[in-house]
Structure formats: structure tokens, C-alpha cells
Write a protein that holds these residues in place. Sequence first.
Motif, PDB file in Angstrom:
ATOM      1  N   ARG A 155       1.501  12.104 -10.001  1.00 58.53           N
ATOM      2  CA  ARG A 155       0.962  13.448  -9.885  1.00 58.53           C
ATOM      3  C   ARG A 155       2.068  14.501  -9.959  1.00 58.53           C
ATOM      4  O   ARG A 155       1.893  15.568 -10.551  1.00 58.53           O
ATOM      5  CB  ARG A 155       0.195  13.600  -8.574  1.00 58.53           C
ATOM      6  N   ALA A 156       3.216  14.202  -9.345  1.00 58.86           N
ATOM      7  CA  ALA A 156       4.322  15.156  -9.345  1.00 58.86           C
ATOM      8  C   ALA A 156       5.193  15.038 -10.589  1.00 58.86           C
ATOM      9  O   ALA A 156       6.092  15.861 -10.789  1.00 58.86           O
ATOM     10  CB  ALA A 156       5.185  14.953  -8.102  1.00 58.86           C
ATOM     11  N   ARG A 157       4.931  14.001 -11.394  1.00 59.14           N
ATOM     12  CA  ARG A 157       5.729  13.745 -12.602  1.00 59.14           C
ATOM     13  C   ARG A 157       7.216  13.627 -12.265  1.00 59.14           C
ATOM     14  O   ARG A 157       8.084  14.144 -12.960  1.00 59.14           O
ATOM     15  CB  ARG A 157       5.515  14.855 -13.633  1.00 59.14           C
ATOM     16  N   SER A 158       7.471  12.935 -11.182  1.00 60.01           N
ATOM     17  CA  SER A 158       8.857  12.714 -10.742  1.00 60.01           C
ATOM     18  C   SER A 158       8.914  11.385 -10.000  1.00 60.01           C
ATOM     19  O   SER A 158       8.094  11.122  -9.113  1.00 60.01           O
ATOM     20  CB  SER A 158       9.328  13.845  -9.824  1.00 60.01           C
ATOM     21  N   ALA A 159       9.880  10.556 -10.374  1.00 52.54           N
ATOM     22  CA  ALA A 159      10.038   9.241  -9.754  1.00 52.54           C
ATOM     23  C   ALA A 159      11.074   9.252  -8.650  1.00 52.54           C
ATOM     24  O   ALA A 159      11.495   8.191  -8.177  1.00 52.54           O
ATOM     25  CB  ALA A 159      10.428   8.202 -10.814  1.00 52.54           C
ATOM     26  N   ARG A 160      11.470  10.439  -8.211  1.00 50.64           N
ATOM     27  CA  ARG A 160      12.499  10.523  -7.177  1.00 50.64           C
ATOM     28  C   ARG A 160      11.982   9.915  -5.868  1.00 50.64           C
ATOM     29  O   ARG A 160      10.899  10.249  -5.410  1.00 50.64           O
ATOM     30  CB  ARG A 160      12.890  11.984  -6.931  1.00 50.64           C
ATOM     31  N   GLY A 161      12.744   9.035  -5.286  1.00 45.70           N
ATOM     32  CA  GLY A 161      12.385   8.398  -4.030  1.00 45.70           C
ATOM     33  C   GLY A 161      11.688   7.066  -4.176  1.00 45.70           C
ATOM     34  O   GLY A 161      11.528   6.339  -3.186  1.00 45.70           O
ATOM     35  N   ARG A 213      13.986   4.056  -3.264  1.00 46.27           N
ATOM     36  CA  ARG A 213      14.143   3.900  -1.818  1.00 46.27           C
ATOM     37  C   ARG A 213      12.879   3.307  -1.193  1.00 46.27           C
ATOM     38  O   ARG A 213      12.955   2.435  -0.324  1.00 46.27           O
ATOM     39  CB  ARG A 213      14.453   5.257  -1.186  1.00 46.27           C
ATOM     40  N   THR A 214      11.709   3.777  -1.641  1.00 44.32           N
ATOM     41  CA  THR A 214      10.452   3.229  -1.121  1.00 44.32           C
ATOM     42  C   THR A 214      10.320   1.750  -1.445  1.00 44.32           C
ATOM     43  O   THR A 214       9.878   0.951  -0.605  1.00 44.32           O
ATOM     44  CB  THR A 214       9.256   4.006  -1.709  1.00 44.32           C
ATOM     45  N   ALA A 215      10.690   1.378  -2.685  1.00 35.57           N
ATOM     46  CA  ALA A 215      10.628  -0.026  -3.065  1.00 35.57           C
ATOM     47  C   ALA A 215      11.541  -0.878  -2.183  1.00 35.57           C
ATOM     48  O   ALA A 215      11.213  -2.035  -1.867  1.00 35.57           O
ATOM     49  CB  ALA A 215      11.008  -0.188  -4.534  1.00 35.57           C
ATOM     50  N   LEU A 260       0.825  -1.204   0.000  1.00 37.28           N
ATOM     51  CA  LEU A 260       0.000   0.000   0.000  1.00 37.28           C
ATOM     52  C   LEU A 260       0.863   1.261   0.000  1.00 37.28           C
ATOM     53  O   LEU A 260       0.553   2.242  -0.705  1.00 37.28           O
ATOM     54  CB  LEU A 260      -0.923   0.001   1.220  1.00 37.28           C
ATOM     55  N   VAL A 261       1.936   1.245   0.766  1.00 35.07           N
ATOM     56  CA  VAL A 261       2.848   2.396   0.783  1.00 35.07           C
ATOM     57  C   VAL A 261       3.443   2.637  -0.596  1.00 35.07           C
ATOM     58  O   VAL A 261       3.506   3.777  -1.074  1.00 35.07           O
ATOM     59  CB  VAL A 261       3.973   2.171   1.825  1.00 35.07           C
ATOM     60  N   ASP A 290       2.989   5.945  -2.993  1.00 35.01           N
ATOM     61  CA  ASP A 290       4.121   6.711  -3.509  1.00 35.01           C
ATOM     62  C   ASP A 290       4.113   6.741  -5.036  1.00 35.01           C
ATOM     63  O   ASP A 290       4.513   7.753  -5.645  1.00 35.01           O
ATOM     64  CB  ASP A 290       5.439   6.128  -3.000  1.00 35.01           C
ATOM     65  N   CYS A 291       3.671   5.669  -5.670  1.00 35.85           N
ATOM     66  CA  CYS A 291       3.566   5.674  -7.137  1.00 35.85           C
ATOM     67  C   CYS A 291       2.528   6.692  -7.600  1.00 35.85           C
ATOM     68  O   CYS A 291       2.754   7.429  -8.577  1.00 35.85           O
ATOM     69  CB  CYS A 291       3.186   4.275  -7.633  1.00 35.85           C
ATOM     70  N   ILE A 292       1.402   6.769  -6.905  1.00 31.10           N
ATOM     71  CA  ILE A 292       0.379   7.755  -7.254  1.00 31.10           C
ATOM     72  C   ILE A 292       0.923   9.168  -7.072  1.00 31.10           C
ATOM     73  O   ILE A 292       0.718  10.054  -7.918  1.00 31.10           O
ATOM     74  CB  ILE A 292      -0.879   7.539  -6.391  1.00 31.10           C
ATOM     75  N   GLY A 293       1.670   9.375  -5.973  1.00 31.62           N
ATOM     76  CA  GLY A 293       2.274  10.686  -5.755  1.00 31.62           C
ATOM     77  C   GLY A 293       3.299  11.034  -6.804  1.00 31.62           C
ATOM     78  O   GLY A 293       3.395  12.191  -7.233  1.00 31.62           O
ATOM     79  N   ALA A 294       4.077  10.030  -7.243  1.00 34.10           N
ATOM     80  CA  ALA A 294       5.080  10.269  -8.276  1.00 34.10           C
ATOM     81  C   ALA A 294       4.424  10.617  -9.613  1.00 34.10           C
ATOM     82  O   ALA A 294       4.915  11.478 -10.357  1.00 34.10           O
ATOM     83  CB  ALA A 294       5.977   9.042  -8.428  1.00 34.10           C
TER      84      ALA A 294
END
Length: 345
Positions: free
Chosen positions: A84-90, A93-95, A73-74, A78-82
Motif C-alpha cells: 500500500r505504501a509502495r515501500s519495502a523499508r522495514g 527487519r520484520t522478516a 501473520l505479522v 507488513d507486506c500488505i502495508g508495504a
Amino acid sequence: MDTTIVLILLQDGVMNGAIYALLGLALVLVFVVTRVIFIPQGEFVAFGALTLAYMVNGRIPGTVTLLLIMGALVFVFDCIGAIRARSARGLVRTAGWALLLPLVLYLIAPYIVSKNTALWLNVLFSLMLVIPLGPMVYRLVYQPVAEASVLVLLIISVAVHFALTGIALVFFGAEGWRTPPFMEGEVMIGPVSWTAQTFFVLGTCFVLILALWVFFGRTLYGKALRATAVNRRGARLMGISTTMSGMLTFTLAAAIGALSGMLIAPVTTVYYDTGFLIGLKGFVAAIFGGLVSYPIALAGALFVGILEAFSSFWASAYKEVIVFTLIIPVLLWRSFGAPLTDEEE
């Protein structure tokens, strides 16, 4: 009541007070950094104790599966946030900590869980299963509403408490569990025999509090948390990520809660909802310090533990009432002495 009974009650009170002190310190830490009154702190106590109990009985704990689900779920959040922000930064690390770590723990669990596994290895593996749940809860629940008012965060904490209690019932069942003591033996002090487990609990609490003192006073991350606690806006202006501070704070809170549950499990039968009452007693201790003072919260925790022990002797049916009624005069005392301040916007 003679001297022997007084010393026996003091032994129980001091040991319980040490556990409440750890929980009170965790509650103070979470509140001063994130403004969250972390009512679900007790659930981590139950998760830690029940995870260890399952392992020492040779059963794979439900925490293994729960960690996988929450980690997935986390990563989705974070994928949804990435996107929306059009950035895969982080995302990498989350994975790593939200997907890879739970998967590795899930795969190696059958090889570690056994009745013949050493107790210390069970403790370490249990901590590895429970501690990541702290930052996961923060990421899923509190990070999206980090700037909400204290009242909104409190309401959310109540909802999280009920959710985690239900999850504990699903993954651990309604049966109560105990774990073997970390140390066996007795030490005679005067007319009273003190168990070695009592000294182990007190020593562990002292070492953990000392480690936290060193962490906050000597490390960069600890100083960043202190800066966030003093002034969130100022910390952001100095380049300190409040998101990182929140994740680290919830990690420490989960670690303290899980370890507290493991320390109390040998002397108390732990059920899926036991952590709530234990966490509330830590909350009473934290209220002594106004949710901001560590030393006063520590003193309050010892007082709560001793009061509970003597109340159980004089009026066992009302011991919980006596302890929780203590909140009222403490709140009145704190309200008369606290200056009126506006909440930081």
C-alpha cells in the motif's frame, strides 16, 4: 491468631505482592505509553508458566507453533502495508524477528527440550518463546488502531484477552501444571521458616525493578519511552516513533508477565486461564497509582498481596471478592483527587 500465623501469612502476602507489583508496573508502563489498559497481561503469565512447565517435563510447548503462526501473520500484515505504501523499508527487519527467529526456535526446540535440561536453560528458552508474542500482539491488534480512544482500546483488550485464553486452551490443554522451585531449602526467621523460593522471588523482583529503573533513567530507548508517556504528540515532533515505543513497551510487558508466571508456578498450580485473576490483582495494584504512578502501584501491590493472604485465613471463600471489591473505594478516592482533563487528540 498468634504471631506465628501472622508471620506465615505475611510471608505468603509479601511473595504474592511482589508478583503483583511486577504486573502492576507492566500495566502502568503499557498505559502511560500506549493508553492501552492491557487486560491480557495475565495471559503472558500463563504462557510463561505453562511453557516452562512443558519444558521441564520434557514436552515441546505449544508456544513454539504459536510463535510461528503469529510471526507469519505479522510478516503478511507488513507486506500488505508495504504494498500500500509502495515501500519495502522495514520488511527485512520484520522478516528477521517475525519469521527467522521463530523458525530457528522451532528447529532447535527438539534438541533443547528434555527432562535432563538444566532449569536455567529451560527458563531462557521459554522467555525466548514468549517475549516475541508481546510485540506481535501489538503489531497485529493495537498498532492499526493506535490513535483510537481509550474506551475503544479497552474493548479491544477485552477481546484480545478472550482470544488469548482460547489460544492457551488449544495449545496447552485444560490440565494444570507446576514447576520445580528455583531454590530449595528453608531459612528460620524467628518462629517461622521462610522458604528459599520466597527470597528468590523477592530478590528477582527487586533486581528486575532496579533494571527497569536503570533502563528508563540511563538508556536512550528508556528516555524515549518516558518522553512518549509524558506527551505522545511532542514525542512524535521530536522524532520519536510512537510505533517503536509501542512495540518496545509490549516487549517489556510480555517479558515481565512471562517471568512473573515462572516465579509463581512453583507455588501455584497454573491452568490456561489462571493468568486472568493474577493479572486482575496486578490491575488493582495499578489502580492504586491511577495507572500512572510506579511507586504507589508498588505499595498497592504489596497491600493487595497481604490483604489476600489474611483474607484467605479469615474468609477463604470470599478472598477474591474482598480483593476486587477494593477497587471501588480506590476508584472513588482517585476520582475525588484527580483533576478533570480532556483526552489528548
